[in-house]
Design a protein around this motif. Structure first.
Motif, PDB file in Angstrom:
ATOM      1  N   ARG A 124     -64.112  12.984 -23.363  1.00 17.85           N
ATOM      2  CA  ARG A 124     -64.118  13.413 -21.749  1.00 17.85           C
ATOM      3  C   ARG A 124     -62.682  12.772 -21.327  1.00 17.85           C
ATOM      4  N   ASP A 125     -62.636  11.468 -21.171  1.00 23.34           N
ATOM      5  CA  ASP A 125     -61.080  11.097 -20.586  1.00 23.34           C
ATOM      6  C   ASP A 125     -60.187  11.107 -21.563  1.00 23.34           C
ATOM      7  N   LEU A 177     -70.047  14.188 -17.350  1.00 24.55           N
ATOM      8  CA  LEU A 177     -69.573  13.817 -16.059  1.00 24.55           C
ATOM      9  C   LEU A 177     -69.649  15.014 -15.015  1.00 24.55           C
ATOM     10  N   HIS A 206     -73.731  11.373 -15.136  1.00 15.90           N
ATOM     11  CA  HIS A 206     -72.374  10.379 -14.633  1.00 15.90           C
ATOM     12  C   HIS A 206     -71.684  11.073 -13.476  1.00 15.90           C
ATOM     13  N   PHE A 226     -69.113  10.819 -10.103  1.00 16.63           N
ATOM     14  CA  PHE A 226     -68.256  10.079  -9.371  1.00 16.63           C
ATOM     15  C   PHE A 226     -67.486  10.579  -8.103  1.00 16.63           C
ATOM     16  N   SER A 275     -69.963   6.229 -10.650  1.00 13.17           N
ATOM     17  CA  SER A 275     -68.371   5.670 -10.404  1.00 13.17           C
ATOM     18  C   SER A 275     -67.895   5.877  -9.390  1.00 13.17           C
ATOM     19  N   GLU A 304     -64.629   6.109  -7.962  1.00 12.31           N
ATOM     20  CA  GLU A 304     -63.203   6.158  -8.728  1.00 12.31           C
ATOM     21  C   GLU A 304     -62.195   5.650  -7.763  1.00 12.31           C
ATOM     22  N   ASP A 305     -60.905   4.767  -8.410  1.00 11.46           N
ATOM     23  CA  ASP A 305     -60.117   3.928  -7.910  1.00 11.46           C
ATOM     24  C   ASP A 305     -60.732   2.771  -7.372  1.00 11.46           C
ATOM     25  N   ASN A 317     -70.383   1.795 -12.574  1.00  9.52           N
ATOM     26  CA  ASN A 317     -69.142   1.627 -13.325  1.00  9.52           C
ATOM     27  C   ASN A 317     -68.048   1.679 -12.431  1.00  9.52           C
ATOM     28  N   PRO A 335     -64.367   1.896 -12.262  1.00 14.51           N
ATOM     29  CA  PRO A 335     -62.910   2.212 -12.688  1.00 14.51           C
ATOM     30  C   PRO A 335     -61.884   1.688 -12.218  1.00 14.51           C
ATOM     31  N   THR A 383     -58.832   3.017 -12.174  1.00 13.95           N
ATOM     32  CA  THR A 383     -58.335   4.383 -12.565  1.00 13.95           C
ATOM     33  C   THR A 383     -57.205   4.286 -12.946  1.00 13.95           C
ATOM     34  N   HIS A 419     -64.243   0.075 -16.718  1.00 17.86           N
ATOM     35  CA  HIS A 419     -63.628   1.232 -17.216  1.00 17.86           C
ATOM     36  C   HIS A 419     -62.135   1.226 -16.786  1.00 17.86           C
ATOM     37  N   HIS A 453     -57.987   1.630 -17.416  1.00 19.75           N
ATOM     38  CA  HIS A 453     -56.784   2.372 -17.894  1.00 19.75           C
ATOM     39  C   HIS A 453     -55.745   1.445 -18.091  1.00 19.75           C
TER      40      HIS A 453
HETATM   41  O1  KIV Z   1     -60.610   6.701 -14.716  1.00 15.31           O
HETATM   42  C1  KIV Z   1     -61.474   7.223 -13.919  1.00 15.31           C
HETATM   43  O2  KIV Z   1     -61.789   6.686 -12.727  1.00 15.31           O
HETATM   44  C2  KIV Z   1     -62.600   7.812 -14.263  1.00 15.31           C
HETATM   45  C3  KIV Z   1     -63.725   8.328 -13.684  1.00 15.31           C
HETATM   46  C4  KIV Z   1     -64.014   9.673 -13.480  1.00 15.31           C
HETATM   47  C5  KIV Z   1     -64.959   7.421 -14.045  1.00 15.31           C
HETATM   48  O3  KIV Z   1     -62.516   8.358 -15.363  1.00 15.31           O
END
Ligand code: KIV
Ligand code: ZN
Length: 499
Positions: A12-13, A72, A96, A98, A138, A140-141, A166, A168, A170, A199, A201
């Motif tokens: 997915r990601d 997702l 999931h 978000f 989630s 996000e951010d 979760n 993130p 992000t 989660h 990045h």
């Molecule tokens: O990075 C992120 O915020 C995501 C979410 C959709 C879980 O991948």
């Protein structure tokens, strides 16, 4: 001992890596390998994003039965319905949901307000819960969100039925102490039966350190990808987190379900099927990890590998192939080799790949990399719109090159000729004409050719990245003829656009 659950989001990601496009068959093969690797949850895709994505998630639920399969969905009913439709045959499905929680996303992405976002999140989680017992949420951010609002949002979605929260990072903004403290505070304020997940990045290179800080502060689910692939700088790398927990048991006292001896095989399969190489100096799975260049290091390692190696090649399953193949090898030995490399193909697929193997084996000695390339070639062409029928090229040092290419496209055969600066350019120009895309809308961004094995009889691997209408597509192919490999790689990229 506490257990850390691994949610792998390579499909997915990870698939959001620029240029990476996986077809249904690639995804099923990767999901099977993730199962063997022992991940607890496979995030198989984002079903509402395309029919191909929907079908791949559905097929994975039918084939891969041990891990939880997650899909997702944005916090909208149609996405959630689509996720559930794709997931409902899974042994252990998870939806999931978000929605972004930072002011910058609320204002500029949704043109909305915190109140409205909270309501949308609660409605979405309640709806998902009415379909599926296992719901992850989630924000996000999360790491750039207002803390009071984040806590309020999390409390509300937990009441609505979310059992995994979760967090993130992000855009990879956090640093380890800060992210660890965020996880700790969230855990303090939510019920014990809710799992908190990290989660991360890698925009600032902190994804793995942030994930480890999260673990030390109570997170019990980690979201990551194989080889750390993902949008922009990628996601936290699964193998790096796992090997930190493994090599530093003196420091991290946690249990996992991961079979570390499947790491190398998984890394190679993902790299090969996605067409995204692993940097040689990449931690754990890079080609240089067990290579020692300086004399002092070589001397030390010859006396005792532990002088300069803190993990062993065996611990990540890096062993030389047990089953060498030669041109005399039969179908049975070939199929055993496929299994050794992690591929589980049906009889028809084995027959087709075995035939290619025999063709190559007549011309050269065959390595594991060649076998992976043969399987890639098979999987790539299975869902293709364009196929190469023939090409002819004239070139020389005192003339413009001229190429004539014939492709088959949905049952019809089409031919075009074009000039170019050299044979590859001429062939690519002819293919552009056949694709019907305006020449200004299609750009060749990268072109590489390399020998994937040693010797003058090596298979040449060509990789291209083309941009069509603003989106990148990676294509690759192999052949003992590098012009043919180049043409096929271009067609491979075009197929990803056309599908
Ligand atoms: O990075 C992120 O915020 C995501 C979410 C959709 C879980 O991948
Ligand atoms: Zn992400």
């Amino acid at each position: 001992m506490d257990k850390i659950l691994f949610l792998d989001t390579t499909l997915r990601d990870g698939e959001q890596t620029p240029g990476a496009v996986l077809n249904r068959l690639h995804k099923v093969e990767i999901a099977r390998q993730l199962d063997r690797l022992g991940v607890d949850i496979i995030e198989a895709g984002f079903p509402a994003s395309s029919n191909g994505n929907f079908q791949a998630v559905k097929e994975i639920t039918q084939i891969v039965r041990r891990p939880v399969i997650a899909a997702l969905a944005r916090a909208v009913e149609d996405d959630i319905l689509s996720a559930w439709e794709a997931l409902k045959e899974a042994e252990r499905p998870r939806i999931h949901v978000f929605i972004a929680s930072s002011d910058i996303h609320i204002k500029y992405k949704y043109h909305s307000t915190r109140r409205e976002i909270l309501k949308r999140a609660v409605d979405a989680v309640s709806f998902a819960k009415s379909l599926c017992g296992d719901v992850e949420f989630s924000p996000e951010d999360a790491s750039r969100s207002d803390l009071e609002f984040l806590y309020e949002l999390l409390e509300a979605v937990i009441k609505a039925g979310a059992t995994v929260i979760n967090i993130p990072d992000t855009v990879g903004y956090s640093v380890p102490d800060e992210y660890g403290a965020l996880i700790k505070n969230i855990i303090k304020n939510i019920p014990d039966n809710v799992i908190v997940s990290a989660h991360c990045h890698d925009d600032l290179g902190n994804a793995v350190s942030n994930s480890l800080a999260a673990i030390q502060n109570g997170a019990r689910q980690i979201e990551c990808t194989v080889n750390g692939i993902g949008e922009r700088a990628g996601n936290a790398s699964l193998e790096e987190i796992v090997m930190n927990l493994n090599a530093r048991r003196d420091y991290f006292d946690f249990e996992t379900s991961i079979d570390t001896t499947e790491i190398s095989r998984t890394s190679r399969m993902v790299s090969s099927l996605m067409g995204i190489g692993v940097p040689p100096n990449k931690a754990v799975v890079g080609a240089n990890v067990f290579t020692h260049e300086s004399g002092i290091h070589q001397h030390g390692v010859l006396n005792d590998r532990r002088t300069y190696e803190i993990i062993t090649p065996e611990s990540i399953g890096l062993t030389t192939g047990k089953l060498p193949l030669s041109k005399l090898s039969g179908r049975h030995a070939f199929n055993e080799k496929l299994k050794e490399l992690g591929y589980n193909l049906n009889n028809e697929a084995v027959d087709i790949c075995f035939k290619s193997f025999k063709d190559y084996a007549d011309r050269k000695s065959i390595t594991d990399e060649d076998i992976r390339a043969i399987v890639n070639e098979y999987m790539d062409t299975l869902e293709s719109v364009y196929e190469l029928v023939s090409f002819q090229i004239q070139s020389g040092n005192n003339m413009k090159a001229m190429a004539m290419v014939t492709l088959s496209c949905r049952g019809a055969q089409l031919s075009e000729a074009a000039l170019g600066d050299g044979p590859i350019d001429a062939a690519f120009n002819a293919i552009n004409r056949l694709s019907g895309v305006n020449n200004e809308d299609i750009k060749l961004e990268e072109y590489n050719i390399k020998a994937i094995t040693e010797g003058t009889d090596a298979l040449g691997e060509a990789r291209v990245k083309i941009n069509i209408g603003g989106a990148d597509y990676i294509g690759r192919s192999v052949s003992t003829d590098i012009i043919e490999a180049s043409i096929r790689s271009y067609i491979n990229a075009l197929n990803k656009w056309a599908l």
